[in-house]
Design a protein around this motif. Structure first.
Motif, PDB file in Angstrom:
ATOM      1  N   ASN A 187       8.146   9.135   4.381  1.00 21.93           N
ATOM      2  CA  ASN A 187       8.931   9.974   5.291  1.00 21.93           C
ATOM      3  C   ASN A 187       8.249  10.156   6.643  1.00 21.93           C
ATOM      4  OD1 ASN A 187      10.966  10.360   3.388  1.00 21.93           O
ATOM      5  ND2 ASN A 187      10.040  12.218   2.567  1.00 21.93           N
ATOM      6  N   LYS A 188       6.925  10.156   6.634  1.00 21.73           N
ATOM      7  CA  LYS A 188       6.162  10.332   7.868  1.00 21.73           C
ATOM      8  C   LYS A 188       5.948   9.014   8.627  1.00 21.73           C
ATOM      9  CE  LYS A 188       4.844  14.719   8.255  1.00 21.73           C
ATOM     10  NZ  LYS A 188       4.919  15.487   9.508  1.00 21.73           N
ATOM     11  N   GLY A 189       6.261   7.903   7.964  1.00 23.91           N
ATOM     12  CA  GLY A 189       6.041   6.610   8.591  1.00 23.91           C
ATOM     13  C   GLY A 189       4.602   6.143   8.549  1.00 23.91           C
ATOM     14  N   TYR A 190       3.812   6.684   7.631  1.00 20.78           N
ATOM     15  CA  TYR A 190       2.411   6.275   7.501  1.00 20.78           C
ATOM     16  C   TYR A 190       2.323   4.902   6.826  1.00 20.78           C
ATOM     17  CZ  TYR A 190       1.286  11.247   8.296  1.00 20.78           C
ATOM     18  OH  TYR A 190       1.184  12.512   8.817  1.00 20.78           O
ATOM     19  N   GLU A 191       1.322   4.143   7.202  1.00 26.72           N
ATOM     20  CA  GLU A 191       1.027   2.902   6.496  1.00 26.72           C
ATOM     21  C   GLU A 191       0.486   3.261   5.114  1.00 26.72           C
ATOM     22  OE1 GLU A 191      -1.633  -1.198   7.113  1.00 26.72           O
ATOM     23  OE2 GLU A 191      -1.560   0.343   8.681  1.00 26.72           O
ATOM     24  N   LEU A 192       0.885   2.503   4.088  1.00 27.64           N
ATOM     25  CA  LEU A 192       0.553   2.906   2.725  1.00 27.64           C
ATOM     26  C   LEU A 192       0.168   1.705   1.871  1.00 27.64           C
ATOM     27  CD1 LEU A 192       0.469   5.104   0.502  1.00 27.64           C
ATOM     28  CD2 LEU A 192       2.915   4.670   0.133  1.00 27.64           C
ATOM     29  N   ASP A 193      -1.039   1.745   1.336  1.00 21.60           N
ATOM     30  CA  ASP A 193      -1.497   0.769   0.347  1.00 21.60           C
ATOM     31  C   ASP A 193      -1.590   1.456  -1.009  1.00 21.60           C
ATOM     32  OD1 ASP A 193      -1.697  -1.087   2.345  1.00 21.60           O
ATOM     33  OD2 ASP A 193      -3.894  -1.159   2.362  1.00 21.60           O
ATOM     34  N   MET A 194      -1.160   0.749  -2.050  1.00 20.01           N
ATOM     35  CA  MET A 194      -1.184   1.291  -3.410  1.00 20.01           C
ATOM     36  C   MET A 194      -2.058   0.410  -4.305  1.00 20.01           C
ATOM     37  SD  MET A 194       0.804   3.979  -3.180  1.00 20.01           S
ATOM     38  CE  MET A 194       0.900   4.385  -4.930  1.00 20.01           C
ATOM     39  N   TYR A 195      -2.821   1.083  -5.165  1.00 20.32           N
ATOM     40  CA  TYR A 195      -3.719   0.388  -6.081  1.00 20.32           C
ATOM     41  C   TYR A 195      -3.440   0.849  -7.508  1.00 20.32           C
ATOM     42  CZ  TYR A 195      -6.563  -0.754  -1.938  1.00 20.32           C
ATOM     43  OH  TYR A 195      -7.005  -1.214  -0.731  1.00 20.32           O
ATOM     44  N   GLY A 196      -3.275  -0.098  -8.427  1.00 15.93           N
ATOM     45  CA  GLY A 196      -3.040   0.268  -9.820  1.00 15.93           C
ATOM     46  C   GLY A 196      -2.673  -0.938 -10.660  1.00 15.93           C
ATOM     47  N   LEU A 197      -2.288  -0.687 -11.891  1.00 19.60           N
ATOM     48  CA  LEU A 197      -1.935  -1.775 -12.800  1.00 19.60           C
ATOM     49  C   LEU A 197      -0.519  -2.293 -12.563  1.00 19.60           C
ATOM     50  CD1 LEU A 197      -3.445  -0.471 -16.168  1.00 19.60           C
ATOM     51  CD2 LEU A 197      -4.298  -2.349 -14.764  1.00 19.60           C
ATOM     52  N   ASP A 198       0.377  -1.398 -12.133  1.00 22.17           N
ATOM     53  CA  ASP A 198       1.784  -1.766 -11.965  1.00 22.17           C
ATOM     54  C   ASP A 198       2.265  -1.456 -10.559  1.00 22.17           C
ATOM     55  OD1 ASP A 198       2.202  -2.429 -14.816  1.00 22.17           O
ATOM     56  OD2 ASP A 198       1.886  -0.272 -15.095  1.00 22.17           O
ATOM     57  N   LYS A 199       3.213  -2.262 -10.067  1.00 18.86           N
ATOM     58  CA  LYS A 199       3.778  -2.010  -8.756  1.00 18.86           C
ATOM     59  C   LYS A 199       4.545  -0.685  -8.747  1.00 18.86           C
ATOM     60  CE  LYS A 199       4.341  -6.760  -7.074  1.00 18.86           C
ATOM     61  NZ  LYS A 199       5.309  -7.765  -6.568  1.00 18.86           N
ATOM     62  N   PRO A 200       4.489   0.045  -7.647  1.00 23.38           N
ATOM     63  CA  PRO A 200       5.263   1.287  -7.540  1.00 23.38           C
ATOM     64  C   PRO A 200       6.760   1.000  -7.637  1.00 23.38           C
ATOM     65  CG  PRO A 200       3.598   1.150  -5.810  1.00 23.38           C
ATOM     66  CD  PRO A 200       3.647  -0.189  -6.451  1.00 23.38           C
ATOM     67  N   VAL A 217       5.345  20.119  -6.496  1.00 24.90           N
ATOM     68  CA  VAL A 217       4.490  18.962  -6.256  1.00 24.90           C
ATOM     69  C   VAL A 217       4.534  18.486  -4.806  1.00 24.90           C
ATOM     70  CG1 VAL A 217       6.246  17.267  -6.928  1.00 24.90           C
ATOM     71  CG2 VAL A 217       3.809  16.719  -7.212  1.00 24.90           C
ATOM     72  N   HIS A 218       5.670  18.651  -4.126  1.00 22.21           N
ATOM     73  CA  HIS A 218       5.783  18.155  -2.758  1.00 22.21           C
ATOM     74  C   HIS A 218       5.078  19.058  -1.743  1.00 22.21           C
ATOM     75  CE1 HIS A 218       8.352  14.805  -3.816  1.00 22.21           C
ATOM     76  NE2 HIS A 218       9.038  15.620  -4.605  1.00 22.21           N
ATOM     77  N   GLU A 219       4.540  20.183  -2.200  1.00 22.41           N
ATOM     78  CA  GLU A 219       3.712  21.018  -1.326  1.00 22.41           C
ATOM     79  C   GLU A 219       2.330  20.388  -1.116  1.00 22.41           C
ATOM     80  OE1 GLU A 219       4.885  23.941   0.003  1.00 22.41           O
ATOM     81  OE2 GLU A 219       5.622  25.270  -1.577  1.00 22.41           O
ATOM     82  N   VAL A 220       1.874  19.593  -2.080  1.00 25.13           N
ATOM     83  CA  VAL A 220       0.508  19.051  -2.021  1.00 25.13           C
ATOM     84  C   VAL A 220       0.317  18.094  -0.845  1.00 25.13           C
ATOM     85  CG1 VAL A 220      -1.260  17.748  -3.276  1.00 25.13           C
ATOM     86  CG2 VAL A 220       0.167  19.417  -4.497  1.00 25.13           C
ATOM     87  N   PRO A 221       1.193  17.093  -0.638  1.00 24.63           N
ATOM     88  CA  PRO A 221       0.987  16.223   0.532  1.00 24.63           C
ATOM     89  C   PRO A 221       1.116  16.956   1.862  1.00 24.63           C
ATOM     90  CG  PRO A 221       3.067  15.711  -0.586  1.00 24.63           C
ATOM     91  CD  PRO A 221       2.292  16.607  -1.489  1.00 24.63           C
ATOM     92  N   ARG A 222       1.943  17.995   1.919  1.00 25.90           N
ATOM     93  CA  ARG A 222       2.024  18.807   3.137  1.00 25.90           C
ATOM     94  C   ARG A 222       0.689  19.483   3.400  1.00 25.90           C
ATOM     95  NH1 ARG A 222       3.151  24.135   4.328  1.00 25.90           N
ATOM     96  NH2 ARG A 222       3.686  24.710   2.186  1.00 25.90           N
ATOM     97  N   MET A 223       0.056  19.970   2.339  1.00 25.66           N
ATOM     98  CA  MET A 223      -1.255  20.600   2.478  1.00 25.66           C
ATOM     99  C   MET A 223      -2.293  19.591   2.965  1.00 25.66           C
ATOM    100  SD  MET A 223      -4.420  20.666   0.906  1.00 25.66           S
ATOM    101  CE  MET A 223      -3.961  19.869  -0.631  1.00 25.66           C
TER     102      MET A 223
END
Length: 296
Positions: free
Chosen positions: A22-35, A207-213
């Motif tokens: 939503n903010k337009g940030y660049e985002l890399d994800m790391y894990g076993l499965d694709k988001p 839960v959506h309060e956490v990224p705002r913080m």
């Protein structure tokens, strides 16, 4: 702004990733499965149990978030080796590798209000209260989270490291077996409900309060340290079940309390004092449970 999130498709990691979208940030994800529930710029398939984990790609990120955990859902009956590896060994390994690579950004890990352990004391607990608690720990999850918190407050590093203690997080997309979605689903489908006595008190944050913080922490250049994220509401299980029923135009059925057992009932009062974080960033949680019922 570039974020890297370790852990894909988890409840908290998905909420943070959607905020980045939503903010337009660049985002890399790391894990076993694709988001599956959000967009991303790059996905790197990694096994976080790998002691040779390559952390070099993280160096270009302004924020690196370790949003992986095991053991919080007792019904999953996760192996204790998995719990300690994901909750302690892997984040410690990443901390040390980032230090070796001279990372200059911000690294985020999460603690839990559960680290206070089995207590009947009724008050909001500070960061020091949680870090130094010797109350009995009811499970391996609590022990492992305590171990990580002790490491974070002790090791030396040049990058910024925020370790956020979180209360009970809730919101659309959480495990359907958890209290709030379980109650909402049962009411909607006319199913019989079963709870513990309902006397244990918990603090709740949407839960959506956490990224705002997190964004506020970045804006205010929050120093490294341990910080409590205080939830909006603190109430007993019985109170929250009643609140949900009334918000949905129903009355609580007779006999539903005391018909179930859980391992965490010995932890009678779990609530965080968020004054330290509020004073430094201005963060205050705003969402109430009844505000988001329709989003489930």
């Amino acid at each position: 702004m570039k974020y890297s999130i370790l852990g894909t498709n988890g409840f908290l990691s998905t909420a943070i990733a959607r905020y980045c979208n939503n903010k337009g940030y660049e985002l890399d994800m790391y894990g076993l499965d694709k988001p599956t529930e959000h967009k991303y710029d790059n996905f790197y398939k990694v096994n976080l149990m790998d002691t040779d984990l390559d952390c070099s790609k993280l160096l270009s990120s302004d924020v690196v978030i370790y949003a992986i955990g095991a053991g919080i859902q007792s019904n999953l009956k996760e192996n204790y080796n998995l719990i300690y590896n994901l909750n302690v060994t892997a984040p410690v390994l990443i901390c040390n590798k980032l230090k070796e690579l001279d990372y200059k950004g911000r690294f985020i890990t999460f603690g839990s209000v559960f680290e206070i352990g089995e207590t009947k004391e009724k008050r909001f607990f500070t960061e020091t209260d949680i870090l130094t608690s010797t109350c009995p720990a009811p499970n391996d999850y609590t022990v492992s989270k305590r171990m990580l918190s002790k490491f974070v407050v002790s090791y030396k590093h040049n990058f910024t490291h925020w370790h956020f203690y979180i209360p009970t997080i809730y919101g659309e997309g959480e495990n359907p077996q958890r209290l709030i979605p379980y109650t909402i689903h049962a009411i909607r489908n006319g199913e019989e409900l079963h709870f513990t006595s309902g006397d244990q008190i918990r603090q709740y944050i949407y839960v959506h309060e956490v990224p705002r913080m997190i964004d506020l922490a970045i804006e205010q250049n929050l120093p490294s340290g341990l910080y409590n994220i205080e939830g909006k509401e603190t109430m007993s299980v019985k109170e929250i079940v009643t609140k949900i029923h009334h918000a949905m135009g129903k009355e609580v059925p007779i006999g539903c309390f005391g018909s179930a057992r859980r391992i965490d009932t010995g932890m009678k009062y779990l609530a965080l004092d968020g004054k330290k974080l509020h004073d430094l960033t201005g963060f205050t949680a705003s969402a109430r449970i009844e505000d988001v019922i329709d989003r489930y």
